[in-house]
Design an enzyme around this catalytic site. Structure first.
Site, PDB file in Angstrom:
ATOM      1  N   ALA A  25       7.788 -33.253  80.444  1.00  0.00           N
ATOM      2  CA  ALA A  25       7.045 -33.847  81.678  1.00  0.00           C
ATOM      3  C   ALA A  25       7.800 -34.040  82.574  1.00  0.00           C
ATOM      4  CB  ALA A  25       6.057 -34.876  80.969  1.00  0.00           C
ATOM      5  N   LYS A  52      19.969 -30.257  84.041  1.00  0.00           N
ATOM      6  CA  LYS A  52      18.674 -30.932  83.728  1.00  0.00           C
ATOM      7  C   LYS A  52      18.177 -31.265  85.224  1.00  0.00           C
ATOM      8  CE  LYS A  52      16.831 -34.925  81.418  1.00  0.00           C
ATOM      9  NZ  LYS A  52      16.730 -35.946  80.338  1.00  0.00           N
ATOM     10  N   ASP A 164      14.109 -43.469  73.533  1.00  0.00           N
ATOM     11  CA  ASP A 164      13.358 -42.467  72.779  1.00  0.00           C
ATOM     12  C   ASP A 164      14.046 -41.749  71.853  1.00  0.00           C
ATOM     13  OD1 ASP A 164      11.659 -40.489  72.902  1.00  0.00           O
ATOM     14  OD2 ASP A 164      12.465 -39.329  74.558  1.00  0.00           O
TER      15      ASP A 164
HETATM   16  P1  AMP Z   1      15.971 -33.585  77.451  1.00  0.00           P
HETATM   17  O1  AMP Z   1      14.967 -33.518  78.411  1.00  0.00           O
HETATM   18  O2  AMP Z   1      17.210 -34.498  78.223  1.00  0.00           O
HETATM   19  O3  AMP Z   1      15.377 -34.326  76.246  1.00  0.00           O
HETATM   20  O4  AMP Z   1      16.353 -32.471  77.067  1.00  0.00           O
HETATM   21  C1  AMP Z   1      15.544 -31.446  76.359  1.00  0.00           C
HETATM   22  C2  AMP Z   1      16.236 -30.487  75.426  1.00  0.00           C
HETATM   23  O5  AMP Z   1      17.416 -29.838  76.133  1.00  0.00           O
HETATM   24  C3  AMP Z   1      16.886 -31.304  74.274  1.00  0.00           C
HETATM   25  O6  AMP Z   1      15.895 -31.455  73.135  1.00  0.00           O
HETATM   26  C4  AMP Z   1      17.925 -30.378  73.631  1.00  0.00           C
HETATM   27  O7  AMP Z   1      17.565 -29.464  73.054  1.00  0.00           O
HETATM   28  C5  AMP Z   1      18.287 -29.799  74.966  1.00  0.00           C
HETATM   29  N1  AMP Z   1      19.459 -30.541  75.544  1.00  0.00           N
HETATM   30  C6  AMP Z   1      19.579 -31.509  76.548  1.00  0.00           C
HETATM   31  N2  AMP Z   1      20.647 -31.823  76.812  1.00  0.00           N
HETATM   32  C7  AMP Z   1      21.581 -31.234  76.163  1.00  0.00           C
HETATM   33  C8  AMP Z   1      22.986 -31.153  76.010  1.00  0.00           C
HETATM   34  N3  AMP Z   1      23.874 -31.949  76.594  1.00  0.00           N
HETATM   35  N4  AMP Z   1      23.576 -30.332  75.057  1.00  0.00           N
HETATM   36  C9  AMP Z   1      22.723 -29.358  74.395  1.00  0.00           C
HETATM   37  N5  AMP Z   1      21.214 -29.458  74.412  1.00  0.00           N
HETATM   38  C10 AMP Z   1      20.670 -30.310  75.256  1.00  0.00           C
END
Ligand code: AMP
Length: 259
Positions: A25, A52, A164
């Site tokens: 979201a 991100k 979280d």
């Molecule tokens: P987030 O929005 O930060 O919760 O990221 C969503 C998903 O992206 C996570 O559940 C991971 O599968 C992947 N992810 C986020 N950051 C990382 C990272 N630094 N290294 C590997 N996977 C990541």
């Protein structure tokens, strides 16, 4: 939604190959093999990065939207810098654009034999699916659970709250846990806030790993306790968090009884 967001990020970062990893979201997460400058040799994984992106929300007033994007992105980056300074396992930030809502960070984790990413959740699941019940409560699993607990203990000892904590927001890199996703993180020295963080993880473990949740949670708390050490003042802080955790559990039980 994703197509529009991918196009937006491609326009901001022309020529950078992007692969969508997840869409939430708040943010869309991409994987890329490209470092924005020159990959530093100390990076855990110099060939894989995560980008991100917080897309703008059309329903918000543009000025308010821009200010929220900037402050949330900056807040998350600041939190990650504080983690790095405190020596708490989390991805290193490579680059960030607060105004556009972009964070470029280290990619953590590997691909499991099941094809899934090596989150704590997927690791436990793959063991639960493929191994005998004895192997699900093996020394190896106990060590990982204790390390996860210790990592959270370190975080709380620094008065940092994840906000979280789930078994998906912990990634295993060569079986060593790292925290990810600091979109809801905050700072607090209150035992209550730390207890809520622990309770959220405890509940997540109960709902996703119900068969072995009792053992996993016991080991998590053992590691958590170890992080506080034996110093009298720290022990008092630990005991206070445990007291609050019991209060939070009781409130949770009452709420689920009332429906
Ligand atoms: P987030 O929005 O930060 O919760 O990221 C969503 C998903 O992206 C996570 O559940 C991971 O599968 C992947 N992810 C986020 N950051 C990382 C990272 N630094 N290294 C590997 N996977 C990541």
């Amino acid at each position: 939604m994703t197509d529009r967001v991918v196009q937006l990020v491609e326009d901001i970062l022309p020529g950078i190959p992007l692969q969508v990893v997840s869409q939430g979201a708040e943010a869309v997460v991409f994987r890329t093999g490209v470092h924005p400058y020159t990959a530093h040799p100390s990076l855990t994984n110099p060939n894989q990065f995560i980008i991100k992106y917080r897309p703008s929300k059309k329903y918000r007033h543009p000025k308010i939207d821009a200010s929220i994007t900037k402050s949330r992105t900056a807040g998350e980056v600041k939190f990650m810098h504080r983690l790095a300074k405190a020596g708490i396992n989390a991805p290193n930030v490579v680059s960030a654009d607060f105004k556009r809502g972009l964070i470029w960070m280290e990619h953590l984790g590997e691909v499991l034999p099941s094809g899934e990413v090596s989150s704590f959740k997927n690791h436990l699941w793959s063991v639960e699916r493929t191994r005998s019940p004895d192997e699900c409560v093996s020394e190896d699993i106990q060590r990982i659970c204790e390390q996860v607990g210790q990592l959270i203990g370190q975080l709380h000892h620094n008065d940092m709250i994840h906000g979280d904590l789930t078994s998906s927001n912990i990634v295993l890199q060569k079986k060593v846990p790292y925290l990810i996703d600091f979109g809801l993180s905050s700072y607090s020295g209150l035992a209550e806030d730390k207890a809520v963080d622990l309770y959220v993880l405890e509940r997540a473990i109960q709902s996703t790993h119900s068969m072995y949740a009792y053992k996993y949670n016991q080991w998590l708390l053992k590691g958590y306790e170890a992080a506080y050490g034996t110093n009298k003042q720290n022990r008092r802080k630990y005991v206070e968090v445990m007291g609050k955790l019991e209060d939070v559990r009781q409130r949770g039980r009452k709420r689920s009884m009332l429906g």
